[in-house]
Design an enzyme around this catalytic site. Sequence first.
Site, PDB file in Angstrom:
ATOM      1  N   ASP A  83      28.759  42.259   2.336  1.00 14.95           N
ATOM      2  CA  ASP A  83      29.003  43.390   3.227  1.00 14.95           C
ATOM      3  C   ASP A  83      27.735  43.835   3.941  1.00 14.95           C
ATOM      4  O   ASP A  83      27.796  44.691   4.816  1.00 14.95           O
ATOM      5  CB  ASP A  83      29.589  44.567   2.438  1.00 14.95           C
ATOM      6  CG  ASP A  83      30.951  44.237   1.854  1.00 14.95           C
ATOM      7  OD1 ASP A  83      31.696  43.497   2.508  1.00 14.95           O
ATOM      8  OD2 ASP A  83      31.254  44.700   0.748  1.00 14.95           O
TER       9      ASP A  83
ATOM     10  N   ASP B  97      39.242  39.422   3.396  1.00 15.73           N
ATOM     11  CA  ASP B  97      39.018  40.625   2.603  1.00 15.73           C
ATOM     12  C   ASP B  97      40.309  41.405   2.392  1.00 15.73           C
ATOM     13  O   ASP B  97      40.628  41.826   1.279  1.00 15.73           O
ATOM     14  CB  ASP B  97      37.974  41.503   3.311  1.00 15.73           C
ATOM     15  CG  ASP B  97      36.987  42.120   2.353  1.00 15.73           C
ATOM     16  OD1 ASP B  97      36.911  41.653   1.206  1.00 15.73           O
ATOM     17  OD2 ASP B  97      36.285  43.074   2.737  1.00 15.73           O
TER      18      ASP B  97
END
Length: 517
Positions: free
Chosen positions: A435, A357
């Site tokens: 997420d 990420d």
Amino acid sequence: MAAAAAALREGRRTGAIQAVLWGLLVPLVSAQEGVLHAVKNDDPQLTRDYCIYYNENWTSIPSNLNNVTYTRLEILTPKLLCSRSDVTHDIKGKAVVAMRGNCTFVEKAEIAHSLGAKILLIASETGLTIPYGNKTKNVTILVALIRNEDIIDLKQALGKNVNVTLYSPPLPNFDYSMVIIFAIAVLCVSLGGYWSGMAELENLKTVSSSGSHDSSNNEENVTLTPLTVVLFVAICCIMLVLMYYFYKWLVYVVIAVFCFASAMSLYNCLSALIRKIPYGRCRFPCFNKFLEVRLLFLATFCIAVSVVWAVFRNENRWAWILQDILGIAFCVNFIKTLKMPNFMSCVILLGLLLVYDVFFVFITPYLTKSGESIMVEVAAGPFESSEKNDGNLVEASAERSAPHEKLPVVIKVPRLEFSTAGLCFLPFSLLGFGDIVVPAYAAGMVITFLALALMKKGQPALLYLVPCTLITSALVAWYRKEMKKFWNGNSYQVMDPMDSAANEENSTRANEQREGQ
């Protein structure tokens, strides 16, 4: 039928994994909308407001109409402003309108700037996007995109003698839609975790009572070992890069996978509830088996929801509700399905995803020619010219290949307070499925939203979720003095109550004997 059932389970499992991989591509992102305020020169009471999209890294515009400077509007459409010959008269100090296409936003801006224009409005017939490109500091002209239909309306309503200015109403200090996203994310994790735990408990009870392992339940599960974790993250990286280069084709693959996986997930969630109801269990024979009528209707309903979303997915006013319903079902079902054998696998997975990420959000802007991160460009939908060959653009157009097509693997909630919502497309706050399912811990989500509010830009949520999840889990295991078992994994079973009582009695006798000695 057995082979068909196995194929269906495998397809459902593959679709779920693919969908969550795409979900990991999408961080919290936000658009940059503003307003074009137009005034008829000989009648100041006659005004019009229109939505514009601008790049805040290129352009800084006022937040209101106080003390603004108006500029005379010069409409060049249908000319493209891809060469100086498109301009046949003086445009110095004016706001110029040119059509989108044939050359990049930067090239149009450089030409308009060289001719002395003050503002460049690019009229788009294919939807509004944030202008991208490597704009140099020497080019100081204001650049914004506007719908071509709005330019036509402006000409009809105000005529040719028009002055304009740009402004961007400030966003509220706190986006209340984040509260809804937070509630959805925590709800998904809570329901998925509870469902997974109850399913595991039922399976253990079945094994304990029958003495044989029930494989039918395990076939629905996906266990991530350290090796599969590494493969999982590697596939995430490959998919993200492929999406960056081939977005205009792969976006439809993602939509198809989402429709399949979310419909199956919605069916799994609702069927688990329906099976608890002791009514309406009518059955009919089919290929030497009996199917429940209510489950057949349920399957039809779930497919219909998915199909309706697919057909009307670009309808901003209500399609997001169906997308969120399908997304919640997918996340809950995936959390129930995903199994982590031990904390070691969890640390490897989340550690790699954290690096993934951060790299694709914060590091890749130094590697791309546009200066934008690969993650953000894929999440927003890369423009058509982002198909590259040896790092060079192979097409001149800066238009996006599928301007209305966005990755669907996000929870979308409209912003509850937004000044240009009546002019621009309804703005949304987004949270990628990745997420939520890998993972979404409440404290980490709060920190994520605080970072989003303070920095005023999209955030890689895993940067905050991963440390919170790993640290709190490790602290609980350490407090319980179970860290070794937690790290390596531990087999467990459901004990018979009689056996448990006997063991407790034996333990008590042993303690009494030791005390007597």
